[in-house]
Design an enzyme around this catalytic site. Structure first.
Site, short mmCIF file in Angstrom:
data_model
loop_
_atom_site.label_atom_id
_atom_site.label_comp_id
_atom_site.label_asym_id
_atom_site.label_seq_id
_atom_site.Cartn_x
_atom_site.Cartn_y
_atom_site.Cartn_z
N GLN A 1 -5.34 -12.61 -12.36
CA GLN A 1 -5.36 -11.42 -13.15
C GLN A 1 -3.85 -11.25 -13.88
OE1 GLN A 1 -6.70 -8.83 -9.85
NE2 GLN A 1 -5.19 -7.38 -10.66
N GLN B 1 -9.95 -0.58 -15.68
CA GLN B 1 -10.26 -1.39 -14.66
C GLN B 1 -11.55 -0.94 -13.94
OE1 GLN B 1 -7.94 -3.46 -11.54
NE2 GLN B 1 -8.35 -1.90 -10.14
N GLY C 1 -1.51 6.28 -2.86
CA GLY C 1 -2.85 6.05 -3.70
C GLY C 1 -4.01 5.25 -2.99
N HIS C 2 -3.43 4.13 -2.60
CA HIS C 2 -4.32 3.29 -1.78
C HIS C 2 -4.73 4.05 -0.73
CE1 HIS C 2 -1.43 0.24 -3.72
NE2 HIS C 2 -2.54 -0.40 -4.05
N LEU D 1 0.88 -1.20 0.05
CA LEU D 1 -0.09 0.04 -0.17
C LEU D 1 0.82 1.06 0.20
CD1 LEU D 1 -2.56 -1.11 2.54
CD2 LEU D 1 -2.67 -1.34 -0.04
N LYS E 1 -6.49 5.80 -11.56
CA LYS E 1 -5.07 5.44 -12.10
C LYS E 1 -5.09 4.17 -13.12
CE LYS E 1 -0.86 3.67 -11.87
NZ LYS E 1 -0.99 2.22 -11.50
N ASP E 2 -6.15 3.26 -12.72
CA ASP E 2 -6.39 2.03 -13.39
C ASP E 2 -7.79 2.48 -14.10
OD1 ASP E 2 -4.28 -0.18 -12.45
OD2 ASP E 2 -4.85 0.97 -10.73
N ARG F 1 4.18 -1.14 -8.12
CA ARG F 1 5.31 -1.49 -9.13
C ARG F 1 6.32 -0.56 -9.03
NH1 ARG F 1 0.66 -4.28 -11.72
NH2 ARG F 1 1.24 -6.31 -11.85
N GLY G 1 -9.28 3.54 -8.10
CA GLY G 1 -8.55 4.73 -8.32
C GLY G 1 -8.90 4.84 -10.01
P1 PAJ Z 1 -3.96 -2.44 -6.81
O1 PAJ Z 1 -3.15 -2.18 -7.91
O2 PAJ Z 1 -3.27 -2.79 -5.39
O3 PAJ Z 1 -4.80 -1.26 -6.84
C1 PAJ Z 1 -5.73 -0.98 -5.57
C2 PAJ Z 1 -6.74 0.23 -5.87
O4 PAJ Z 1 -5.88 1.50 -5.84
C3 PAJ Z 1 -7.21 0.28 -7.28
O5 PAJ Z 1 -8.44 0.94 -7.22
C4 PAJ Z 1 -6.26 1.34 -8.01
O6 PAJ Z 1 -6.61 2.01 -9.03
C5 PAJ Z 1 -6.05 2.17 -6.91
N1 PAJ Z 1 -4.76 2.77 -7.06
C6 PAJ Z 1 -3.53 2.34 -7.12
N2 PAJ Z 1 -2.62 3.39 -7.35
C7 PAJ Z 1 -3.04 4.59 -7.31
C8 PAJ Z 1 -3.04 6.01 -7.51
N3 PAJ Z 1 -1.66 6.42 -7.70
N4 PAJ Z 1 -3.96 6.92 -7.36
C9 PAJ Z 1 -5.17 6.47 -6.96
N5 PAJ Z 1 -5.46 5.16 -6.85
C10 PAJ Z 1 -4.71 4.28 -6.94
O7 PAJ Z 1 -6.06 -2.63 -8.84
C11 PAJ Z 1 -5.87 -3.70 -8.11
O8 PAJ Z 1 -5.08 -3.73 -7.00
C12 PAJ Z 1 -6.52 -4.81 -8.39
O9 PAJ Z 1 -6.84 -5.23 -9.64
C13 PAJ Z 1 -7.80 -5.13 -7.71
C14 PAJ Z 1 -8.95 -4.26 -8.19
C15 PAJ Z 1 -7.66 -5.16 -6.15
C16 PAJ Z 1 -8.38 -6.64 -7.83
O10 PAJ Z 1 -7.26 -7.53 -7.70
#
Ligand code: PAJ
Length: 290
Positions: free
Chosen positions: A61, A153, A36-37, A33, A149-150, A187, A147
């Site tokens: 995935q 998704q 962003g999270h 985390l 960001k994705d 990442r 988010g």
């Molecule tokens: P993950 O990549 O861990 O991201 C979890 C959530 O955090 C997603 O909704 C993603 O868009 C958001 N997030 C990540 N980086 C962000 C940033 N810089 N700004 C705002 N939000 C951000 O996305 C996933 O996990 C998986 O695909 C999941 C939805 C959990 C399904 O497995």
């Protein structure tokens, strides 16, 4: 904040909160985390009485040659980050809790998953939609935070929730960036210092296109070309795609006439990164008349 690993424990905590009349919010994550999270968790904290964070590195995935085995895992750090952002419950199931022996079901969202990241990651969104559907059934949230960001998704999950009548409101949250513009990502911790510098090309390319857009450029080829020019200038960056699509349907556009998503994916060294921006043309001046 409490940490639980089974669906039964999760359900008992959520049921208790619901019987107290609380609104249930969830922020699904794969852990590692970052801020962003945490922005999703904080937003859920503001809007919900009971906030669940899910932490599951979802194997379905990841493609066969992707980074599942080396994806960063840090349960203690994630528990601290969730608690400090205001979560009530961290649900971190083991793989067999999510996919028990004999598991045979998947959720497929057509259309929206064909382009952008779906082209180079053909099984990715099926894995995402399936696990998010399962997480929605496990948590049974009123609101779920994702988010931008994705962005693809987010659109896929919105479509799935509508199509399958999940009684959940999908709440989009803006991209959180490092001070120099790099979109935060789990990442990013794979990047060497040189790659970290090169990774700035994604946000800088989008910034160059945004500047052109502000000056009135509406031609997709010109806007995408501005991003490509920045990415192609760095030998550490290998572009996957730069695309301009309708912000709702994700259909490719030749001009920006309605809100459009300008999205980029690129490998920096061995790490695949994504970023995007939404370009919003101002309404015609006639639209502003009373
Ligand atoms: P993950 O990549 O861990 O991201 C979890 C959530 O955090 C997603 O909704 C993603 O868009 C958001 N997030 C990540 N980086 C962000 C940033 N810089 N700004 C705002 N939000 C951000 O996305 C996933 O996990 C998986 O695909 C999941 C939805 C959990 C399904 O497995």
């Amino acid at each position: 904040m409490e940490l639980v690993h089974t669906t039964a424990e999760l359900r008992s905590r959520v049921c208790a909160a619901r019987s107290r009349g609380e609104i249930i919010g969830v922020a699904p994550t794969m852990g590692a985390l970052h801020a962003g999270h945490q922005s999703l968790i904080r937003r859920a904290r503001e809007e919900c009485g009971f906030v669940v964070v899910t932490l599951f590195v979802n194997p379905t995935q990841f493609g066969p040659n992707e980074d599942l085995s080396r994806y960063p895992r840090d349960l203690d750090g994630d528990a601290r980050a969730s608690a400090s952002a205001g979560a009530d419950l961290l649900f971190a199931p083991p793989p067999e809790e999510v996919y028990p022996p004999g598991y045979a079901t998947a959720v497929t969202v057509e259309g929206l998953t064909a382009g952008l990241c779906g082209r180079s990651r053909p099984t990715h969104f099926r894995g995402v939609a399936t696990v998010v559907a399962k997480l929605f059934n496990m948590v049974q949230p009123d609101r779920a935070y994702f988010g931008e960001k994705d962005y693809q998704q987010l659109q896929v999950i919105r479509r799935m929730a509508r199509d399958l009548d999940f009684p959940v409101e999908i709440v989009p949250c803006p991209i959180v960036r490092e001070p120099d513009g790099l979109a935060m990502s789990s990442r990013n911790r794979y990047l060497s210092p040189e790659e970290r510098q090169a990774a700035l090309g994604l946000s800088q390319g989008l910034g160059a296109a945004e500047a052109l857009f502000e000056q009135g450029e509406r031609d997709a080829a010109a806007l995408m070309g501005a991003v490509r020019a920045v990415l192609e200038a760095d030998s550490l960056v290998r572009m996957d795609y730069v695309e301009l699509v309708d912000a709702d349907s994700l259909a490719p556009q030749e001009r920006v006439e309605a809100p459009a998503l300008l999205a980029v994916a690129a490998h920096v060294g061995a790490t695949r990164l994504i970023d995007n921006t939404v370009l919003r043309p101002a309404p015609e001046s006639g639209d502003l008349e009373p």
